[in-house]
Motif scaffolding. Sequence first.
Motif, PDB file in Angstrom:
ATOM      1  N   GLY A  68       0.805  -1.227   0.000  1.00 51.33           N
ATOM      2  CA  GLY A  68       0.000   0.000   0.000  1.00 51.33           C
ATOM      3  C   GLY A  68       0.830   1.265   0.000  1.00 51.33           C
ATOM      4  O   GLY A  68       0.304   2.358   0.223  1.00 51.33           O
ATOM      5  N   CYS A 100       5.662  -2.663  -3.821  1.00 45.15           N
ATOM      6  CA  CYS A 100       5.595  -4.030  -4.362  1.00 45.15           C
ATOM      7  C   CYS A 100       5.143  -4.084  -5.821  1.00 45.15           C
ATOM      8  O   CYS A 100       5.462  -5.032  -6.532  1.00 45.15           O
ATOM      9  CB  CYS A 100       4.684  -4.898  -3.498  1.00 45.15           C
ATOM     10  SG  CYS A 100       2.932  -4.460  -3.634  1.00 45.15           S
ATOM     11  N   PHE A 111       0.158   3.044 -10.037  1.00 48.25           N
ATOM     12  CA  PHE A 111      -0.009   2.220  -8.841  1.00 48.25           C
ATOM     13  C   PHE A 111      -1.203   2.787  -8.068  1.00 48.25           C
ATOM     14  O   PHE A 111      -1.174   3.953  -7.653  1.00 48.25           O
ATOM     15  CB  PHE A 111       1.242   2.265  -7.966  1.00 48.25           C
ATOM     16  CG  PHE A 111       2.437   1.562  -8.574  1.00 48.25           C
ATOM     17  CD1 PHE A 111       2.275   0.647  -9.591  1.00 48.25           C
ATOM     18  CD2 PHE A 111       3.710   1.807  -8.104  1.00 48.25           C
ATOM     19  CE1 PHE A 111       3.364  -0.012 -10.160  1.00 48.25           C
ATOM     20  CE2 PHE A 111       4.812   1.153  -8.645  1.00 48.25           C
ATOM     21  CZ  PHE A 111       4.636   0.253  -9.681  1.00 48.25           C
TER      22      PHE A 111
HETATM   23  S1  FES Z   1       0.221  -2.157  -3.048  1.00 48.22           S
HETATM   24 FE1  FES Z   1       2.321  -2.412  -3.436  1.00 48.22          FE
HETATM   25  S2  FES Z   1       2.719  -0.880  -4.925  1.00 48.22           S
HETATM   26 FE2  FES Z   1       0.646  -0.575  -4.434  1.00 48.22          FE
END
Ligand code: FES
Length: 277
Positions: free
Chosen positions: A218, A222, A235
């Motif tokens: 979040g 990732c 993202f």
């Molecule tokens: S949840 Fe990992 S980059 Fe958005």
Amino acid sequence: MYRVVERRMIVPNLHELTVEAPQVAAAVRPGNFVILRPDETGERVPLTVAGWDAAAGTVTSVFLQVGASTAKLARLKAGDAIPTFAGPLGNPAEIEKFGVVLCVGGCYGIGTIFPIARALREAGNRVYALVEGRSRYLLYWQDRLREVSAGVIEVTRDGSAGYTGHITRLPEILNLEKISPDRIIVNGCTFLSMRTSAVTRELGVKTIVSMNPIMIDGTGMCGVCRLTVGGKTKFACVDGPDFDGHEVDWEEFLARRKTYNPEEVQPLRRSGCSSHY
Ligand code: FES
Ligand SMILES: Cc1cc2nc3c(=O)[nH]c(=O)nc-3n(C[C@H](O)[C@H](O)[C@H](O)COP(=O)(O)OP(=O)(O)OC[C@H]3O[C@@H](n4cnc5c(N)ncnc54)[C@H](O)[C@@H]3O)c2cc1C
């Protein structure tokens, strides 16, 4: 640890969860989300905020029980403690004076559209709310929405409340209600966002959707929550979660959302939980 103040089912399968998290409550804005974990071994669950009380230090979300983690959340009771409650995350909803704004909510989005509608009204907009669901018994919070809007429109697929059918009737409903929105904001499941965007493209009304891809951290690290908007990679956790619904690559988004479906059913089978799968 974060203390659960209340967890209660508001309509079948949809729960309101209030957690004591003073730092989050002090900083949160409409449209932000939090990531929580139901227990030490649980996965991270992103939930949009549906309310908060800075004085009491509490944050409220509305969640749909869909799989193993939300089934664990549905078993929480007042006084329980959860190990993770990170937030506020994501960009807040854009709150400006747009003119006439239609706030569309379905499922958990009926709850999360409420603070957005309230903030838009406070910013001087004429706000209408549209709540949709399969049947009347799945709608909630109409009274709260009435307090912050010029009117609440109900749409149910079985016709048990308001207009019968689906959000695809939106152009006709707007005509009948004599509402000409300058902006439409949609919160809720992917299909509601996608279908609303498809009809509002024809109407030429800018439509903002809150996207809910699979997320892990979040915080932009990732890459799991990536989606394509206007031909560019974004993202959802740091660039969103709100995006222009007319620019989202919905086909790619739906394909990515399904990636882990076979794996997600396994923990449910092991725990003997039931869900709406
Ligand atoms: S949840 Fe990992 S980059 Fe958005
Ligand atoms: C920014 C954001 C805000 C959200 N806000 C809310 C909200 O306010 N209320 C609410 O009920 N739900 C919300 N969701 C969706 C919610 O996070 C998922 O339903 C939940 O994580 C599913 O966990 P599960 O283990 O119970 O189900 P799973 O068995 O893991 O999955 C069931 C379904 O949920 C999808 N899913 C699984 N994990 C995630 C994830 N981390 N993010 C998104 N979808 C997922 C799967 O593709 C599958 O279709 C939000 C998601 C995001 C990304």
